[in-house]
Structures are given as C-alpha cells and as structure tokens.
Design an enzyme around this catalytic site. Structure first.
Site, PDB file in Angstrom:
ATOM      1  CE  LYS A  32      -0.820  -0.142   5.014  1.00  0.00           C
ATOM      2  NZ  LYS A  32      -0.042   1.055   5.337  1.00  0.00           N
ATOM      3  CB  THR A  33       4.069   2.247   1.597  1.00  0.00           C
ATOM      4  OG1 THR A  33       3.574   1.952   2.903  1.00  0.00           O
ATOM      5  CG2 THR A  33       4.918   3.499   1.650  1.00  0.00           C
ATOM      6  CG  ASP A 216      -1.152   4.457   5.007  1.00  0.00           C
ATOM      7  OD1 ASP A 216      -1.839   3.471   4.672  1.00  0.00           O
ATOM      8  OD2 ASP A 216       0.061   4.383   5.289  1.00  0.00           O
ATOM      9  CD  GLU A 217      -1.856   1.383   8.497  1.00  0.00           C
ATOM     10  OE1 GLU A 217      -2.883   0.673   8.576  1.00  0.00           O
ATOM     11  OE2 GLU A 217      -0.714   0.904   8.364  1.00  0.00           O
ATOM     12  CD  GLN A 247      -3.058  -5.483   8.436  1.00  0.00           C
ATOM     13  OE1 GLN A 247      -2.028  -5.389   9.089  1.00  0.00           O
ATOM     14  NE2 GLN A 247      -3.084  -5.254   7.130  1.00  0.00           N
ATOM     15  NE  ARG A 595       1.864  -8.306  10.902  1.00  0.00           N
ATOM     16  CZ  ARG A 595       1.564  -7.442   9.932  1.00  0.00           C
ATOM     17  NH1 ARG A 595       2.396  -6.479   9.644  1.00  0.00           N
ATOM     18  NH2 ARG A 595       0.431  -7.552   9.260  1.00  0.00           N
TER      19      ARG A 595
END
Length: 760
Positions: A32-33, A216-217, A247, A595
């Site tokens: 996503k970044t 973002d987020e 998340q 993770r």
C-alpha cells in the site's frame, strides 16, 4: 523511481482512478505504501497537479517520513505536499485560523505530563479523591475521541457511575486549557473539526487547497478524524482511503472500523481490493485467510501470493508452558545454527505483555540475544521494579535508592521536599533512610509527615521480619497485606496490564521456589538480578519479543505466535464475550500470522501457570479455525465456564502443592515427548507421545553429553559455575538439574544450553 509498470493491475487501477472517492482495502503485505507514493507521483508528474493541492495523511511520524523519502526519489521537488499525521496537519490548520474560534495563534500544545497535572489539580479542587484522577483522564480521552463535549457527556453517559462528577471535571479541564491558551492532543483534532464546521473562511480555504486527499491506515481513524476528512473532501470529492478492516486492532483507543463502511455510504465510492501479498508464502496466507473469514464485519477478500507455497506452518502443542518456551528456544537455536537465519530474523509474538517473562528468561539461560520491542523488558517494568524494591529493602536496610523508589508506592502523600528532609536527616545521624523511617517518632519532622512515616515504618518492619521466612509467604504478605495490588491496580486497561505483570512476577516466584525449596528472598533477588542485567547484550542481531499490537507494521522471516489458548489468545476476560470483541481478537490473530514471511510456528500449552495457579487450557479457537487443531466435543467453552482472568488473588489461595506445572523441563507423563509436546500440521494429533527428531547439530552432542553426570562441575557463560544435581533423558534430550552459585537451581537442556564441563 516512479514507474507505474512495476505495479500490479489493481494497483494501477488505483493510481489511475484519480477522480472521485476511492476505497482501497489493502490486505497485509500488499504494497500500500508503494501504491500511495506512486499515486501522488502520478498526479504531479503526469497530471501536473500542483504539489500544494495534495494532502497525504499517515498515522505515525515514521510512516510520514518513509512516504516523504520515497516521494523524493520519484519527484524533482516535493515542496508543498502536505505529508503529515492527522495531528500534525491539524496543528498547521489551527496555526492559521484558530483565532476564528477564540484562541490565540500562539497556542501551547500540552503533552501527557501537563494534562495530568491540570486534571490532578482540578480533581483536588472539586474534592475528587486521587483514585478518580486516572478515571477522569480516561473518560476525557474517550469522550474526545468520539467528539463528545462536556455539555453532552452526562446525556451520553447518563447510566454511568459518577457521570456528573466527571462531566464537571471535564468542563473545568476545558476551561483551564482555554484560560491557558492551550490544547491537548485530542483538542488538536476536536478544535480543527469545530473550526471547519463553524468558520466558512477556514473551511473554504482548505477545501479549495486540498483537491486530492490521501489517508493511509484508514481503519485506524476515529469518529472525529473521519468527520474532518469528510469536510475537507466535500468540495472536490477526491478522497483516496487505503486501509484494511481486517487489521483494525485499536478500537480500544478510539479507532472505528465503521469508517470503512461509512465512506462507502457517504460517497459514491469505488472499492478496490489489494489481495496480492508480497510478504508471505502461500501456506502462511492460507492460515490467515482461514482465520479471518470467521469475521462478519469485513469486505470479502482473500490474500494470495506469487512467491510459492513455502514450508508448511507448524503447530506445536506442549504439555506445559515451560515445554512451550523450550520448544521456541530450541527451534530458534537450530534455525540460526543451521545457517539459514539470523537471530534478528526471528520474532516471538504474544497477546499479553506479561507473558514475555518466561521467554526472556529462557533466552538468557540458553545464551540467545533478544530484545523486547515497543516496551520494557519484564524486570525493567515500573510495577515490577516497585515490588522488587520492597523486597530489596526487606533484606538490605541500607538500600536508600529502594526507599526513594517505594516511599510513594502506593501513594502516601510524601512529597519530594519531605523525601529530601528524610535523606538529609539520615545523613546527619549516620543512619540509613530505612532506620530513619522506622524511628520517625523520634525525628524532628512535621507532625503530618511523622504520622505518615510511622505507618510506613511499621510496614517496612513487618516486611523485614517476613523476609526471614518462606519466600512465597513473603510475597503473599507483600502483595496482599501491604500493597493490596488488586485494589491498587483498578480495572482500566493500563492498570489491568500492570496487574498482569504482577501476576507474572508471582509465577516467577513460584517457579523459583519450586526449583529452590530452601531458598531465601535474597536468593530470589540474586537470580532476578541476573535476568535484569542485560547491558552486555547486542540488540543488532537479537530475537524480537513483542506483543501483537506493537508488531503491527513489522515483518519477520520467522514468526512464533505463542500461548494460543482460549482465555489467553483470544483474551476472554470478564465482560469481553461479545461478538465485537471476538472479531477484534480474530483480527489481532490475523495481524500476528501475517507478520511472517517464510516460516510460521504456532504454539500452545495444555497447562500454563497463570495468575497464580496452574490452568488447564484448550487450544485457541483460532487454531481450530485455521484447520490445525480439532476442537473436541467435550472441550469446555470458556464463555460458559468460569472467567479465565481471575486476578492475582488466586496466588493467595493457592497451596504450595497446587503448582504442578514444572516449567524447567520435566517429563510430560505422556511417553517422554521432546519438550513435552508434538509438532504437527494439518489434522490435529491428540496426545503428546511422539518424539520429535533433531534435524540440526546442537551445542553439546555425542561424547560431550556423556560428560554431564551427577556431581560434575559446569560453567554457564551467564549464570557462572554450577554443580549437576541430577540428569534425565526426555525424548532425545538430556536435561540436567544444576545448582548454580549465582542463579539457584535450574533444569536446562544440555543439548543447546551454553554449558561446558569444568575439568577438575
């Protein structure tokens, strides 16, 4: 560099769909970044959008800096782009227009210390006791995250205890901030929202300025942040939100998963799904997908990867929590000594911060470098150091530093000026502070201070006497009769975590006494000092121990998710058996699993010494949902059974014989399985009888192991010299019970402990 061709098809669609509202639900590890930075670069490089017309909101300064660095490699000039956290962006808006709502532009921003001081003063002014200070602070924070004003507080919380008193304190707090021309962190958001709602000039300026808004987020936004974003994007409608409802793990601090769905209702919104994962293997993603599909409050998506299947996830069921810790240590040791991984490639993730202790201790015992990410190591945590300071003073009355630490734990209203008087008088009379306090009635102190010190001195004297006896009885007396830790740590989240840590200290005491039945409080403190003195450890190549919450945003080649039992993970405390709570716990498990990049190990224990008693557990329902463990029909549902969180008070009621979980490496009673458990994947294999095969060389093997016999002297690089009291084969492993000169008696696996036999 900017190159749209390096994106996958869905990412390209997201970059090119520049007009209107777009919601990208971006699965873990889906890039996503990269997407966000390419989209901003596309707007500037290809569409010639002026940089000052672009707003990019992130949730941490670290994320903002990372985005800025990436954009600098894509653009000739990034000047003018707003790349900020929500709070930083709001500061800029308020600096320009806050005078429109009655504040001076040179306002002060109050941090935690300043806000606590103001709230403490106000509570004192309106005769609220000190126990209310924390509650008032928490309630103000919660109210502000939802945009609830002091005037509305009572109506919103009309059935809550002390609602009127809290509303009064809240109103006085806001008035004090206004008088001081100050804002706290939450006001940065709330005052910005109020400004945009009430000032036409400010609202129109920023609606014109921000033609393209990126967030973002997005799943971590609260109600106030969503309203700000909605107002700012109202004119052009170009809001680009990237988030993952799977998340959303911070609802306890105000994040609202509903914002993902509100965006779709409030805008004519295009929804794109980033499902290609660039982090993990297919076998790891299969576990994550099976777990998260149990949630109903989500957009349906399924992660996939082009990186191949990789190795299967491993599920390990241990007989005890000690065997579980041994398994983790042993596996990490072998992975590293096989040459495939470094220690820094490995992470141990836990649901509860308190559970780091047994892993920290195991890593030290076996010479494996480690660090606790996002927090203090167990014996460095404040509440642990406070309790142990009492114990230090009980065996050493000359420890003035211990006195200074505990003189206001619990609060006794003895200020720093009074402490300095005690210290000075002790120096003048040649006494320790302990001796000065226990003889306070004869000291030239003010009457009020003398009264407080006399009571404190009586407690110290009784503890001094108790320290001459049984170690467990001493800590029972300290924790319940002197400190009353259950009452001291109330039920808010922060104090609940502190109580969990104290509970884990109880476990530490019980383990030590189990292995060292004739020990003293001084012996226990000496052992603890070995675990807390870690200054010589190198964190550059170290295993990471972290809670899942703190590990969000990180990735590791090898991940161990441990203590996967119902009641631990998922956490099932009192009043937490709602479907919303379980969905958040499931999201937390999804975050933990995702993770992992190459190897995933999931572990649980059939019995765990927790909250002062041995608890017999069933595997986490998440392991069942993942298809790794079969939930047996006779298993007890924790929701209908007694609550798993019983508190440290169980320790006070537990007898010495009640501690049956030997965490130092005893046989499991099921055929002598290595580490008391069995490694498996896929279908659940009942029982713990199969012996695992070693696949790698270990530190002591073959003829070296034959030298570890009763009476032999050994050297441990951290614990020093010791004598072997007994040896025992457990599966293919040789365990030695060793009495160390510095660390007491411990059971260590000879195979990979840093032990050498001393030639006499």
């Amino acid at each position: 560099m900017y190159n749209i061709e390096e994106l996958n098809e869905i990412q390209k669609q997201a970059v090119l769909r520049t007009e209107g509202a777009v919601l990208v639900t971006a699965g873990a590890g889906s890039g996503k970044t990269r997407l966000l930075t390419h989209r901003i670069a596309h707007l500037i490089n290809e569409l010639r959008v002026p940089a000052y017309n672009i707003l990019a909101i992130t949730f941490t300064n670290k994320a903002a800096n990372e985005m800025r660095v990436r954009l600098e490699s894509m653009l000739k000039n990034t000047d003018g782009i707003w790349i900020f956290t929500f709070h930083a962006a709001c500061v800029r808006i308020l600096r320009r227009y806050i005078d429109k709502i009655g504040f001076d532009k040179n306002f002060t921003i109050y941090g935690d210390a300043e806000t606590k001081a103001v709230i403490k003063r106000i509570c004192k002014e309106i005769d609220l006791n000190e126990d209310m200070i924390k509650r008032v602070s928490t309630e103000i924070y919660n109210a502000k995250s939802k945009g609830v004003s002091p005037d509305d507080y009572v109506s919103v919380h009309k059935f809550a205890q002390d609602a009127e008193e809290i509303a009064n304190a809240y109103a006085r707090y806001q008035a004090a901030l206004k008088s001081n021309n100050a804002l706290d962190y939450d006001d940065l958001l709330n005052k910005t929202l109020y400004l945009l709602e009430t000032s036409d000039e400010a609202r129109e300026y920023y609606q014109d300025k921000f033609r393209y808004i990126h967030i973002d987020e997005f799943q971590d936004t609260n109600e106030v942040q969503y309203k700000i974003a909605k107002i700012l994007s109202a004119k052009h409608g170009n809001i680009f939100a990237v988030g993952d409802e799977d998340q959303c793990i911070y609802t306890w601090r105000g994040a609202s998963i509903d914002n993902i769905f509100n965006l779709q209702k409030d805008f004519d919104c295009t929804v794109l799904k980033l499902e290609q994962n660039y982090r993990s293997t297919s076998n790891i993603l299969a576990i994550a997908n099976r777990i998260i599909k149990g949630n109903t409050q989500r957009l349906d998506k399924k992660l996939w990867t082009a990186q191949g299947d990789g190795q299967k996830a491993v599920c390990f069921g241990a007989a005890t929590d000690g065997f579980e810790a041994d398994y983790v240590v042993r596996t990490i040791y072998e992975l590293v000594h096989d040459g495939e991984y470094n220690y820094s490639d490995c992470a141990v993730l836990l649901r509860l911060n308190a559970l780091t202790r047994p892993f920290e201790e195991r890593f030290l015992q076996y010479g494996i470098p480690h660090k606790v990410y996002g927090g203090f190591k167990f014996y460095d945590r404040k509440e642990i150091k406070d309790v142990l300071a009492y114990a230090r003073l009980s065996v050493n009355i000359y420890d003035d530093e211990a006195v200074s630490r505990i003189i206001n734990f619990p609060r006794r209203g003895i200020g720093e000026t009074s402490v300095e008087k005690i210290r000075e008088y002790a120096a003048q009379t040649g006494r320790s502070m302990f001796e000065t306090i226990v003889n306070a009635e004869n000291a030239p102190f003010p009457t009020a201070l003398k009264s407080k010190l006399i009571d404190f001195g009586k407690a110290l004297t009784s503890l001094r006497q108790a320290a001459q006896g049984d170690v467990k009885q001493y800590f029972k007396y300290l924790l319940y009769s002197v400190l009353d830790v259950v009452g001291l740590f109330s039920d808010d989240d922060e104090n609940a975590a502190r109580l969990e840590n104290v509970n884990e200290l109880v476990n530490s005491v019980c383990e030590f006494v189990k292995n060292n039945p004739d020990s003293t409080v001084s012996d226990y403190l000496q052992t603890v000092s070995l675990y807390s003195d870690t200054d010589d450890m190198n964190d550059d190549n170290a295993v990471t121990i972290a809670t899942v919450h703190s590990a969000k945003g990180l990735e590791f080649p090898v991940v161990f998710v441990v203590a996967l039992e119902d009641g631990v993970f998922p956490s099932l405390r009192l009043n937490e058996n709602s479907s919303a709570h379980m969905e958040e716990e499931r999201r937390l498990m999804y975050v933990a699993v995702t993770r992992a990049m190459r190897r995933l190990f999931l572990t649980y224990a059939k019995s765990r010494f927790l909250y002062g008693e041995t608890k017999y557990n069933i595997p986490s329902r998440f392991l069942c949902e993942a298809g790794l463990v079969e939930r047996k029909a006779e298993s007890v549902d924790v929701f209908t059974a007694s609550p798993s969180y019983r508190g440290v008070g169980q320790f006070a009621r537990a007898s010495a014989s009640g501690y049956s979980s030997d965490t130092r490496g005893q046989k499991s009673g099921a055929g002598g399985a290595t580490f008391g458990g069995e490694k498996f994947d896929g279908t659940y294999k009942s029982g713990f009888g199969a012996t695992m095969q070693r696949t790698h060389s270990v530190q002591n093997s073959g003829s070296d192991k034959a030298r570890f016999v009763v009476g032999a002297r050994v050297m441990h690089k951290r614990l020093g010299a010791g004598t072997i009291l007994s040896v025992e084969n457990v599966g293919n492993n040789l365990y030695a019970k060793i009495e160390f000169e510095r660390g007491g008696i411990m059971n260590l696996a000879v195979d990979f402990a840093p032990l050498t036999v001393i030639e006499e």
